[in-house]
Write a protein that holds these residues in place. Sequence first.
Motif, PDB file in Angstrom:
ATOM      1  N   UNK A  65       0.835  -1.207   0.000  1.00 55.95           N
ATOM      2  CA  UNK A  65       0.000   0.000   0.000  1.00 55.95           C
ATOM      3  C   UNK A  65       0.872   1.261   0.000  1.00 55.95           C
ATOM      4  N   UNK A  66       1.960   1.221  -0.743  1.00 55.52           N
ATOM      5  CA  UNK A  66       2.961   2.286  -0.682  1.00 55.52           C
ATOM      6  C   UNK A  66       2.367   3.671  -0.947  1.00 55.52           C
ATOM      7  N   UNK A  67       1.592   3.809  -2.020  1.00 59.81           N
ATOM      8  CA  UNK A  67       1.052   5.132  -2.339  1.00 59.81           C
ATOM      9  C   UNK A  67       0.011   5.577  -1.320  1.00 59.81           C
ATOM     10  N   UNK A  68      -0.847   4.655  -0.875  1.00 69.79           N
ATOM     11  CA  UNK A  68      -1.852   5.006   0.130  1.00 69.79           C
ATOM     12  C   UNK A  68      -1.211   5.449   1.441  1.00 69.79           C
ATOM     13  N   UNK A  69      -0.124   4.820   1.832  1.00 67.76           N
ATOM     14  CA  UNK A  69       0.572   5.204   3.063  1.00 67.76           C
ATOM     15  C   UNK A  69       1.096   6.629   2.950  1.00 67.76           C
ATOM     16  N   UNK A  70       1.689   6.937   1.806  1.00 60.41           N
ATOM     17  CA  UNK A  70       2.228   8.287   1.598  1.00 60.41           C
ATOM     18  C   UNK A  70       1.100   9.314   1.557  1.00 60.41           C
TER      19      UNK A  70
END
Length: 309
Positions: free
Chosen positions: A19-24
């Motif tokens: 979930x890399x983009x959602x975390x950012x």
Amino acid sequence: MTQTITSLLEQYEQRILGQQKNLRLLLTAALAGGHVLIEGVPGTGKTKMVKTLAQLLDSEYKRVQFTPDLLPSDITGSAIYNMKEQDFQTLKGPIFTNVLLADEINRTPAKTQAALLEAMEEKQVTIQGETYKLPDFFFVAATQNPIEFEGTYPLPEAQQDRFFFKLLVDFPTLEEETDVLQMVLAEQASAKELDAIFSNEALLEIQQKVQEVTINKDIADYIMKIVRKTRELEHIQYGASTRAAIAIAKTAQSWAFLDNRDYVTPDDVKTVAIPSLRHRVQLSPYAELEGSDIDETIQELVGSIAVPR
């Protein structure tokens, strides 16, 4: 400061896989002073995303399970009469925290959902006519389930508009999901605690620096053209409000800051436009029957606006 931000993102991505983009984006909204609506099926890590962020930011975290019988006072607090002191005593609710997780917010009636409005907009709560300030860093993350709509109460448009972003959490890939399983089993064996990256004072300092990121007039005009375009297209029934433009601008500042820049670019605006608009824009019934997708519609809309040089 840049190294510390990088360290935070690295630890965050190590704990929440796929979930890399959602975390950012979640961190972006928190640093911009906004709130986030997270939609995803059960078991995709929505709660862990929020709780882990609170731990990394060294922030007090509270979770409220929203149910049909939940009352507004169960969130904000209430005044009770103390027989011993012969006076009223205020009992503050779970909303008095830094990070509040409103779990399955669409399972509670509108009256209770509305209890969050004053807190989200003004960072204050009124109990029995008395107004109480919330902490300087106050972040609401609300989750909702896109399935099992029976017995739910869809969020009114006015309340959805209070959220800077709507994030969609989907299942990870097979490889990522296998890594999640192995990580959970390893955590059970080690029981290792997560160390905070920022103190509360440092967090407030970062929020101030985010506000100082430059948005020039051309970028501001670009944001307004995108928002106004949502009101002009025939296949969009309801366009975005001015609050949407504010959300795009503030989160673009935060995204640029995380990218170690003190100015906003058109690419920053493009990045935050979809999560900022997908819950504020409603397609017409005709467009829905044609199978139009809201994210694709917003992407095409943003692509049709001339990028400032």
